[in-house]
Design an enzyme around this catalytic site. Structure first.
Site, PDB file in Angstrom:
ATOM      1  N   CYS A  20      42.219 -24.350  57.617  1.00  0.00           N
ATOM      2  CA  CYS A  20      42.795 -23.013  57.796  1.00  0.00           C
ATOM      3  C   CYS A  20      42.370 -22.089  56.664  1.00  0.00           C
ATOM      4  O   CYS A  20      42.908 -22.152  55.559  1.00  0.00           O
ATOM      5  CB  CYS A  20      44.324 -23.105  57.859  1.00  0.00           C
ATOM      6  N   CYS A  29      45.046 -19.705  55.366  1.00  0.00           N
ATOM      7  CA  CYS A  29      46.040 -20.370  54.502  1.00  0.00           C
ATOM      8  C   CYS A  29      45.454 -20.645  53.114  1.00  0.00           C
ATOM      9  O   CYS A  29      46.129 -20.445  52.105  1.00  0.00           O
ATOM     10  CB  CYS A  29      46.470 -21.716  55.094  1.00  0.00           C
ATOM     11  N   ASP A  30      44.228 -21.117  53.049  1.00  0.00           N
ATOM     12  CA  ASP A  30      43.718 -21.687  51.792  1.00  0.00           C
ATOM     13  C   ASP A  30      42.533 -20.937  51.178  1.00  0.00           C
ATOM     14  O   ASP A  30      42.127 -21.267  50.065  1.00  0.00           O
ATOM     15  CB  ASP A  30      43.309 -23.154  52.030  1.00  0.00           C
TER      16      ASP A  30
END
Ligand code: NDP
Length: 330
Positions: free
Chosen positions: A136, A139-140
Site C-alpha cells: 500500500c 499507507c507507507d
C-alpha cells in the site's frame, strides 16, 4: 452447539466491522460480530499507521484494532471468536454457520470480511514484509522520502502506486513480468512521461534481498529477465507489491451480485447489496481506495442503513432482491 439470534449480525473484525458494530450497538441493536480467523484484519500485520485520523503520533496497527475492539465491546457488541463457514442469505432470518458448530441467526447482515493483498511468494518477501515491503503506497510511501523504491505489477494499481510514490521517493522503478502494461492508457502516458520513473520489462522478482542487523531492512530485489534468462539484482529501500487483491467473498458467491473482480456490488453512496437486508462495507466492496478510514466510514453507513431498515420494518419482513445494484463508482 448453540443458536445465537441477533437483529444485526456482522461478519468481519476490521475497521468496517468494528465501526458498524459501534454504531449498531449505540442504536441499541445489540449486534453480534463474528471475527473470523484474523481478528483486526489487515491492520494487524501493519506497524506504523500515520493516516488514521485521531493520533498525534503514529499508532501501531494491532493497537489501533485492539482499541476498536474494546470500543465496540464497551458500547454493547457481542464479539464472538468464530469463523463463518457457510451462510444462507435467501431466507429470513439469515443463517450463518460457525466453525465452532454454533449457528448465528440475523434479521440483517453486515458483511465486512475485507480483502487480502496478493503476494508474490518469492524468498525474502515474508521476512521483509513491513521492513521495506508493502502492498500500500498511500499507507507507507511517506516512509520513503528521498529513497529508491520498486513497484511490482502492471495493472492500474501498480501504475497509480508508482505515480503516487514519486511524491516521496527519489526514484521509482516499475517491474513488470511482461512487455506491456494492462493499466489504462492515460495512466501509462503519465507513467512513461514521469522523469522519476523507470520501467523494467519482462522481469520477475525471484527474491527480496535484505539485511537483518541492526534490524531487518530490505536492500534490493533479484530479477530474472524472462527474455534472456539471466538474473541480476537492483538496490531498493522499498518494494511495493501491486499485483491485485483477493476480496474475501467466497462465502457469498452465488447469493449476492458481485463485480467481475469478485467484490460485492453495492449501490452508489450506499452499502446496500442485491438483498434488502444485507449490507457490505470496507475492502470486500471497495476495489478503489482500500483504506482503513474509508472502511470505517462504510461500516458506519452500513449500520445506519440497517438501523433505518429495521426501524421501518421491525423484525417481520421477507428477504428479497433489491433493485439491481450498480458497480462501485470509479
Ligand atoms: P490487476 O489484476 O488489474 O493487475 C495485476 C497486475 O499484476 C497485472 O499486470 C499482472 O500481470 C500482475 N501480476 C499478477 N500476478 C503476478 C505475479 N505473480 N507476478 C508478477 N506480476 C503479477 O490488479 P490491480 O490491482 O491493478 O487492479 C484490480 C482492479 O481494480 C482492476 O479492474 C483495475 O482496473 C481496478 N483499479 C482501478 C483503479 C482506477 O480506476 N483508478 C485503480 C486501481 C485499480 P499481467 O499483466 O502479466 O497479468
Amino acid at each position: 452447539m448453540a443458536d445465537v439470534t441477533t437483529k444485526v449480525l456482522i461478519i468481519g473484525a476490521g475497521p468496517a466491522g468494528y465501526t458498524a458494530a459501534i454504531y449498531a450497538a449505540r442504536a441499541n441493536l445489540k449486534p453480534v460480530l463474528v471475527t473470523g480467523i484474523q481478528p483486526g484484519g489487515q491492520l494487524t500485520t501493519t506497524t506504523d499507521v500515520e493516516n488514521f485520523p485521531g493520533f498525534g503520533v503514529a499508532v501501531q496497527g494491532p493497537e489501533l484494532m485492539e482499541q476498536m475492539r474494546q470500543q465496540a465491546e464497551h458500547v454493547g457488541t457481542s464479539i464472538v471468536y468464530d469463523t463463518i463457514t457457510r451462510v444462507t442469505l435467501s431466507q429470513h432470518p439469515i443463517v450463518a454457520h460457525g466453525d465452532s458448530g454454533d449457528v448465528y441467526l440475523g434479521d440483517t447482515l453486515i458483511i465486512a470480511t475485507g480483502a487480502q493483498a496478493k503476494w508474490l511468494g518469492s524468498p525474502g518477501e515474508a521476512e521483509y514484509s513491513g521492513y521495506g515491503i508493502s502492498a500500500c503506497a498511500v499507507c507507507d510511501g511517506f516512509f520513503y522520502r528521498g529513497k529508491e523504491v520498486v513497484v511490482i505489477g502492471g495493472g492500474n494499481t501498480a501504475v497509480e502506486e508508482a505515480l503516487y510514490l514519486t511524491n516521496h521517493a527519489s526514484k521509482v522503478t516499475l517491474i513488470h513480468r511482461r512487455g506491456c502494461l494492462r493499466a489504462e492508457p492515460i495512466l501509462q502516458d503519465r507513467l512513461f512521461a514521469h522523469p522519476k520513473i523507470e520501467v523494467i520489462w519482462n522481469a520477475e522478482v525471484v527474491a527480496f534481498l535484505g539485511e537483518n542487523q541492526p534490524s531487518p531492512r530490505l536492500t534490493g530485489v533479484r530479477l530474472h529477465d524472462r527474455t534472456t534468462g539471466s538474473e541480476h539484482s537492483i538496490t531498493a529501500d522499498g518494494a511495493f507489491v501491486a499485483i491485485g487483491h483477493d476480496p474475501a467473498t467466497a462465502l457469498f458467491r452465488g447469493q449476492l451480485d458481485m463485480t467481475d473482480g469478485g467484490y460485492i456490488k453495492i449501490a452508489p453512496w450506499s452499502t446496500a447489496t442485491s438483498l434488502n437486508n444485507v449490507w457490505s462495507a470496507g475492502d470486500v466492496s471497495d476495489d478503489r481506495y482500500k483504506q482503513a478510514v474509508v472502511a470505517a466510514g462504510m461500516g458506519c453507513m452500513a449500520a445506519l442503513e440497517a438501523e433505518k431498515f429495521l426501524a421501518e420494518r421491525g423484525s417481520s419482513f421477507a428477504t428479497k432482491p433489491t433493485a439491481k445494484v450498480m458497480e462501485p463508482a470509479k
